[in-house]
Design a protein around this motif. Structure first.
Motif, PDB file in Angstrom:
ATOM      1  N   TRP A 101      -2.516  13.610   0.878  1.00  0.00           N
ATOM      2  CA  TRP A 101      -2.952  12.359   1.142  1.00  0.00           C
ATOM      3  C   TRP A 101      -4.000  11.771   0.352  1.00  0.00           C
ATOM      4  CZ3 TRP A 101      -6.703   8.818   2.555  1.00  0.00           C
ATOM      5  CH2 TRP A 101      -6.503   7.721   2.687  1.00  0.00           C
ATOM      6  N   PRO A 102      -3.779  10.727  -0.400  1.00  0.00           N
ATOM      7  CA  PRO A 102      -2.436   9.979  -0.352  1.00  0.00           C
ATOM      8  C   PRO A 102      -1.352  10.304  -1.247  1.00  0.00           C
ATOM      9  CG  PRO A 102      -3.953   8.659  -1.577  1.00  0.00           C
ATOM     10  CD  PRO A 102      -4.722   9.902  -1.210  1.00  0.00           C
ATOM     11  N   THR A 106      -9.174   5.699  11.217  1.00  0.00           N
ATOM     12  CA  THR A 106      -7.856   5.067  10.428  1.00  0.00           C
ATOM     13  C   THR A 106      -8.338   4.782   9.178  1.00  0.00           C
ATOM     14  OG1 THR A 106      -6.848   4.123  12.596  1.00  0.00           O
ATOM     15  CG2 THR A 106      -6.056   3.513  10.297  1.00  0.00           C
ATOM     16  N   SER A 165      -7.986   4.137   5.090  1.00  0.00           N
ATOM     17  CA  SER A 165      -7.059   3.498   4.116  1.00  0.00           C
ATOM     18  C   SER A 165      -7.604   4.150   2.501  1.00  0.00           C
ATOM     19  CB  SER A 165      -7.375   1.735   4.079  1.00  0.00           C
ATOM     20  OG  SER A 165      -8.630   1.387   3.724  1.00  0.00           O
ATOM     21  N   ALA A 166      -8.865   4.802   2.492  1.00  0.00           N
ATOM     22  CA  ALA A 166      -9.176   5.122   1.137  1.00  0.00           C
ATOM     23  C   ALA A 166     -10.129   6.168   1.563  1.00  0.00           C
ATOM     24  CB  ALA A 166      -9.999   4.009   0.406  1.00  0.00           C
ATOM     25  N   HIS A 211      -1.920   4.646   6.246  1.00  0.00           N
ATOM     26  CA  HIS A 211      -3.380   4.886   6.363  1.00  0.00           C
ATOM     27  C   HIS A 211      -3.260   6.364   7.091  1.00  0.00           C
ATOM     28  CE1 HIS A 211      -4.421   0.397   6.485  1.00  0.00           C
ATOM     29  NE2 HIS A 211      -4.101   0.944   5.323  1.00  0.00           N
ATOM     30  N   ALA A 263       1.273   1.698   8.267  1.00  0.00           N
ATOM     31  CA  ALA A 263       0.724   1.140   6.948  1.00  0.00           C
ATOM     32  C   ALA A 263       0.398   2.202   5.849  1.00  0.00           C
ATOM     33  CB  ALA A 263      -0.647   0.377   7.188  1.00  0.00           C
ATOM     34  N   GLY A 289       0.950  -1.264  -0.169  1.00  0.00           N
ATOM     35  CA  GLY A 289      -0.013  -0.087  -0.022  1.00  0.00           C
ATOM     36  C   GLY A 289       0.776   1.334   0.032  1.00  0.00           C
ATOM     37  N   TRP A 290       2.335   1.252   0.468  1.00  0.00           N
ATOM     38  CA  TRP A 290       3.025   2.289   0.518  1.00  0.00           C
ATOM     39  C   TRP A 290       3.623   2.585  -0.962  1.00  0.00           C
ATOM     40  CZ3 TRP A 290       4.279   5.921   3.572  1.00  0.00           C
ATOM     41  CH2 TRP A 290       3.978   5.862   5.015  1.00  0.00           C
TER      42      TRP A 290
END
Length: 273
Positions: free
Chosen positions: A126-127, A260, A262-263, A249, A247, A100-101
């Motif tokens: 971000w991201p 947190t 992630s998207a 996030h 991660a 994911g990075w």
């Protein structure tokens, strides 16, 4: 169709031969670079090539893209030769959980290369959107194709103010950057990506040990800002962006709770007044 207002002198085509001589050599990450006049989507083309066994380090550049996509499936387009539109193919051997990075790594590398060459203060939302101030200079989209990862970028180079797709976009020409030449910009971005990618893979995908997380935080324009996150399912979350976890996030404090993410699509909220 090429824009008749611009000659090859004003928006010159890229030289595939010159780029290959500069970037594809023994020991390099880059194994093949192709420049096409037009395609639907460089990401889609490279994803198909990846499934057919194309090697890591394959690069596809399009002078014009007809069906480009940004994050969340948004359409993306620009006049021919007005920007850099290209995708790379990677086959990382690090744990899937760390991959994911990759899109954040790409953003760090691209921002660093453009900042150094064009002498403009590029920051990351971000991201991985590249910003100058609060205006978007470039977008990055990472997608998986079996065991490969395809990462594409659209960077606005010579777009004039009246050619920008939205008022929140910008270009190196609009910002009067020190460099608005696509050839050296492409070389610089790919070399920077290679450097960061090698460090990250040698660390087994550990963003902390490789220095990637600290580099990302140093370039980030979102941390410490009040943000509105547009989430899947027409949901939104408004709060304070406080950090990025191990991660990659985004951490957001809202309503006394830590979230947190992630998207999601980030909007920087301007302070009242």
């Amino acid at each position: 169709m090429p824009d008749s207002r611009y000659s090859d002198l004003e928006r010159p085509p890229l030289s595939e031969a010159a780029l290959n001589r500069a970037l594809v050599r023994p020991g390099s990450l880059w194994t093949a670079l192709t420049v096409v006049d037009s395609t639907g989507s460089t990401n889609a083309d490279l994803a198909a090539a990846a499934r057919d066994g194309a090697p890591e380090g394959t690069v596809l550049v399009a002078e014009s893209q007809q069906a480009g996509r940004g994050r969340l499936g948004r359409a993306w387009s620009a006049p021919p030769r007005s920007g850099l539109t290209f995708s790379i193919l990677l086959r990382p051997t690090v744990p899937v959980a760390a991959q994911g990075w990759l899109s954040l790594l790409y953003g760090v590398a691209a921002a660093s290369a453009v900042r150094r060459l064009a002498e403009v203060d590029v920051r990351l939302k971000w991201p991985n959107d590249l910003l100058i101030g609060e205006r978007k200079l470039a977008g990055v989209l990472a997608e998986r194709a079996d065991d490969a990862v395809i990462i594409g970028m659209g960077l606005n180079v010579s777009l004039r103010e009246d050619e920008l797709p939205v008022e929140t976009a910008t270009s190196l020409a609009v910002e009067k950057a020190a460099c608005a030449d696509r050839d050296p910009l492409l070389r610089a971005v790919l070399r920077e990506v290679e450097s960061h990618y090698r460090e990250w893979t040698q660390a087994g995908g550990d963003a902390e040990a490789s220095g990637l997380r600290s580099a990302y935080l140093a370039s980030n324009a979102t941390i410490g800002r009040r943000v509105r996150i547009e989430l899947p399912g027409d949901r939104t979350l408004t709060g304070l962006a406080t950090g990025v976890d191990l991660a990659g996030h985004l951490l957001v404090e809202a309503g006394g709770e830590r979230h947190t993410l992630s998207a999601g699509d980030v909007v920087h909220v301007r302070p009242a007044g």
